[in-house]
Design a protein around this motif. Structure first.
Motif, short mmCIF file in Angstrom:
data_model
loop_
_atom_site.label_atom_id
_atom_site.label_comp_id
_atom_site.label_asym_id
_atom_site.label_seq_id
_atom_site.Cartn_x
_atom_site.Cartn_y
_atom_site.Cartn_z
N SER A 1 -42.63 -27.49 15.86
CA SER A 1 -41.46 -27.93 15.11
C SER A 1 -40.61 -26.74 14.69
CB SER A 1 -41.89 -28.74 13.88
OG SER A 1 -42.75 -27.97 13.05
N GLY A 2 -41.26 -25.63 14.29
CA GLY A 2 -40.50 -24.45 13.92
C GLY A 2 -39.75 -23.87 15.10
N LEU A 3 -40.37 -23.89 16.26
CA LEU A 3 -39.71 -23.39 17.46
C LEU A 3 -38.53 -24.29 17.84
CD1 LEU A 3 -39.84 -21.21 19.62
CD2 LEU A 3 -41.37 -22.69 20.93
N SER A 4 -38.73 -25.58 17.71
CA SER A 4 -37.65 -26.53 18.01
C SER A 4 -36.46 -26.30 17.08
CB SER A 4 -38.16 -27.96 17.88
OG SER A 4 -37.11 -28.89 18.09
N ASP A 5 -36.74 -26.08 15.79
CA ASP A 5 -35.66 -25.82 14.84
C ASP A 5 -34.87 -24.57 15.22
OD1 ASP A 5 -36.37 -28.03 13.40
OD2 ASP A 5 -37.45 -26.94 11.84
N ARG A 6 -35.56 -23.57 15.72
CA ARG A 6 -34.90 -22.32 16.08
C ARG A 6 -34.03 -22.45 17.33
NH1 ARG A 6 -37.81 -17.10 14.69
NH2 ARG A 6 -39.20 -17.56 12.95
N LEU A 7 -34.50 -23.23 18.32
CA LEU A 7 -33.89 -23.16 19.65
C LEU A 7 -33.04 -24.37 20.03
CD1 LEU A 7 -36.89 -21.66 21.68
CD2 LEU A 7 -34.99 -20.45 20.59
N ASP A 8 -33.48 -25.56 19.66
CA ASP A 8 -32.82 -26.76 20.20
C ASP A 8 -31.40 -26.95 19.67
OD1 ASP A 8 -35.06 -27.24 21.64
OD2 ASP A 8 -35.81 -28.88 20.41
N SER A 9 -31.10 -26.39 18.53
CA SER A 9 -29.76 -26.55 17.97
C SER A 9 -28.77 -25.54 18.54
CB SER A 9 -29.82 -26.41 16.44
OG SER A 9 -30.29 -25.12 16.07
N LEU A 10 -29.25 -24.57 19.31
CA LEU A 10 -28.36 -23.55 19.87
C LEU A 10 -27.65 -24.07 21.12
CD1 LEU A 10 -30.72 -20.43 19.62
CD2 LEU A 10 -28.97 -21.17 18.00
N SER A 11 -26.54 -23.43 21.42
CA SER A 11 -25.80 -23.76 22.64
C SER A 11 -26.28 -22.86 23.77
CB SER A 11 -24.30 -23.55 22.40
OG SER A 11 -23.57 -23.79 23.59
N TRP A 12 -26.70 -23.48 24.88
CA TRP A 12 -27.22 -22.73 26.01
C TRP A 12 -26.25 -22.80 27.18
CZ3 TRP A 12 -31.41 -19.77 25.21
CH2 TRP A 12 -32.14 -20.03 24.05
N PRO A 13 -26.15 -21.76 27.98
CA PRO A 13 -25.20 -21.76 29.09
C PRO A 13 -25.44 -22.90 30.07
CG PRO A 13 -26.08 -19.54 28.71
CD PRO A 13 -26.89 -20.49 27.87
N ALA A 14 -24.40 -23.32 30.73
CA ALA A 14 -24.52 -24.37 31.73
C ALA A 14 -25.48 -23.94 32.82
CB ALA A 14 -23.15 -24.69 32.33
N GLY A 15 -26.34 -24.86 33.24
CA GLY A 15 -27.30 -24.56 34.29
C GLY A 15 -28.59 -23.95 33.80
N ILE A 16 -28.77 -23.86 32.48
CA ILE A 16 -30.00 -23.30 31.91
C ILE A 16 -30.58 -24.28 30.90
CG2 ILE A 16 -31.02 -21.43 30.55
CD1 ILE A 16 -28.99 -19.56 31.76
N ALA A 17 -31.83 -24.65 31.09
CA ALA A 17 -32.49 -25.59 30.19
C ALA A 17 -33.79 -24.97 29.67
CB ALA A 17 -32.79 -26.90 30.91
N LEU A 18 -34.26 -25.49 28.55
CA LEU A 18 -35.50 -25.02 27.95
C LEU A 18 -36.65 -25.94 28.30
CD1 LEU A 18 -34.34 -24.10 24.32
CD2 LEU A 18 -34.77 -22.53 26.21
N GLY A 19 -37.82 -25.36 28.46
CA GLY A 19 -39.04 -26.15 28.62
C GLY A 19 -40.10 -25.58 27.69
N TYR A 20 -40.98 -26.46 27.18
CA TYR A 20 -42.01 -26.05 26.23
C TYR A 20 -43.39 -26.49 26.72
CZ TYR A 20 -38.03 -25.78 22.96
OH TYR A 20 -36.83 -25.50 22.36
N ARG A 21 -44.40 -25.67 26.42
CA ARG A 21 -45.78 -26.08 26.67
C ARG A 21 -46.67 -25.43 25.62
NH1 ARG A 21 -50.59 -24.88 29.99
NH2 ARG A 21 -49.76 -22.80 30.37
N ALA A 22 -47.27 -26.26 24.77
CA ALA A 22 -48.19 -25.76 23.74
C ALA A 22 -49.59 -25.67 24.33
CB ALA A 22 -48.18 -26.67 22.53
N ASN A 23 -50.22 -24.52 24.19
CA ASN A 23 -51.58 -24.32 24.67
C ASN A 23 -52.25 -23.35 23.70
OD1 ASN A 23 -53.91 -24.31 26.22
ND2 ASN A 23 -53.15 -22.78 27.65
#
Length: 392
Positions: A193-215
């Protein structure tokens, strides 16, 4: 348009959960690293009618289907027959693979059982996919829109065949890859959740997406890149690191052996641990043999007491995990300059998770010291109740 790639896992043991399907997860990650994202995954038991129905159905919707399992010599290994039936053809003996299997047994001074001949029976017109590890060859079949790749269920065989045989075929069919690249970043100490708060609200360049995997104990963040814009890629990576840089422990592969192993080769490292139950010693032993480890019950459970104990009981470079106390568990790093201790609070009830997190936190302190970063930082998942620094 992105190719449609699907996975099929076969076998009653996989379907019922008697065997954990690690192959499907590995395949999905491997393909993502190549720039292809799996669209769908299916699991089917050892029922030929179900397999025939699924193969025929997916042949109209997918570009590539990777089928895992069902290529063995026993009666419940029916993937080849099901594919032949779905394609409206028959099985035929692949004389080349029969000879390969016979030679493999001969090299071990054994006679090949008659039942293994079944593994050389392939759908008519199938393209053989070599398996240098085991006796189950793979094969490729084109049906309607889809190319089906059949692979054995043994993980070591699957991985070798995917890397050496199937990925090159997919690149020829689909283009080199679906996206230009995938960049991987391994983080420690942040909650999802902390990582999501930091990153998901930011604007990312076109053609670039985020992926997450908790391990546990790390979280992997991927930059999935579908652009050739070098400036946009550089800006996206810089933005990511600006938010999580203090928590970055590795890139591309989670491998401390490569990142800090050489730096430990000439260090006289000593380890003491209590609450981590020997986990830190086990972890360090996979990185370097140049250390001395001690699992000691009854170490101090307060930061200042642990620091004082280390001042008189340790070498210049020492890691220590104390006992669990009312304020948490103290973790210390003693160097030639100072003894730094932080008391971390644990909210995981599972004892194994607790030991893994404590060991990783200690290892992170050591890593930070070796690469010249701040040794003690705030962790979302391990709140700190006290920090102490004493002269060495």
């Amino acid at each position: 348009m992105e190719p449609v790639i699907e996975l099929v896992s076969t076998g009653d043991e996989v379907l019922t959960g008697l065997i954990t399907d690690t192959n499907a997860g590995w395949l999905s990650q491997l393909l993502l690293e190549q720039g292809w994202q799996v669209r769908r995954r299916f699991t089917v038991g050892d029922d030929k009618a179900d397999l025939i129905e699924l193969f025929e159905q997916r042949s109209h919707h997918a570009d590539v289907v990777i089928v895992n399992g069902g290529l063995g010599p026993t009666s419940d290994d029916i993937s080849a027959q099901a594919m032949a039936d779905a394609a409206g053809t028959t099985l035929e003996l692949n004389q080349h693979w029969l000879e390969v299997m016979r030679q493999k047994y001969a090299n071990r001074n054994r006679t090949m059982p008659k039942s293994n001949s079944k593994q050389a029976m392939l759908p008519q017109g199938a393209e053989l996919v070599d398996n240098p590890v085991g006796t189950a060859c793979g094969f490729a079949v084109k049906l309607n829109r889809a190319t089906f790749f059949f692979t054995p269920g043994v993980p070591s065989e699957l991985k070798k065949m995917m890397t050496d045989e199937i990925l090159p075929r997919m690149r020829r069919q689909l283009g080199r890859n679906g996206r230009s690249q995938v960049r991987r970043f391994f983080l420690f100490g942040l909650s999802e959740s902390g990582l999501s708060d930091r990153l998901d609200s930011l604007s990312w360049p076109a053609g670039i997406a985020l992926g997450y995997r908790a391990n546990l104990p790390t979280i992997e963040v991927k930059l999935v890149i579908d652009t050739e814009d070098a400036e946009a890629i550089a800006n996206a990576e810089a933005q990511l690191l600006a938010e999580v840089g203090t928590h970055l422990v590795a890139r591309n592969e989670m491998d401390f052996t490569a990142s800090i192993g050489p730096q430990l080769a000439d260090k006289d490292l000593m380890i003491f641990e209590d609450a981590s139950g020997g986990r830190l010693t086990d972890t360090i032993s996979t990185i370097t043999r140049e250390f001395e480890g001690h699992y000691v019950a009854g170490l101090p459970d307060e930061a200042k007491e642990l620091a004082q104990w280390l001042q008189t009981s340790a070498r210049p470079l020492t890691l220590a995990i104390g006992a669990q106390g009312s304020q948490g568990t103290p973790i210390a790093l003693k160097t030639q300059a100072a003894c730094m201790v932080q008391t971390l609070q644990m909210h995981f009830r599972d004892p194994l998770s607790q030991r893994r997190l404590l060991a990783f936190a200690a290892l992170d302190m050591l890593r930070r010291h070796l690469v010249g970063e701040t040794v003690m930082i705030d962790y979302d998942i391990l709140p700190c109740s006290e920090r102490v620094t004493l002269p060495a």
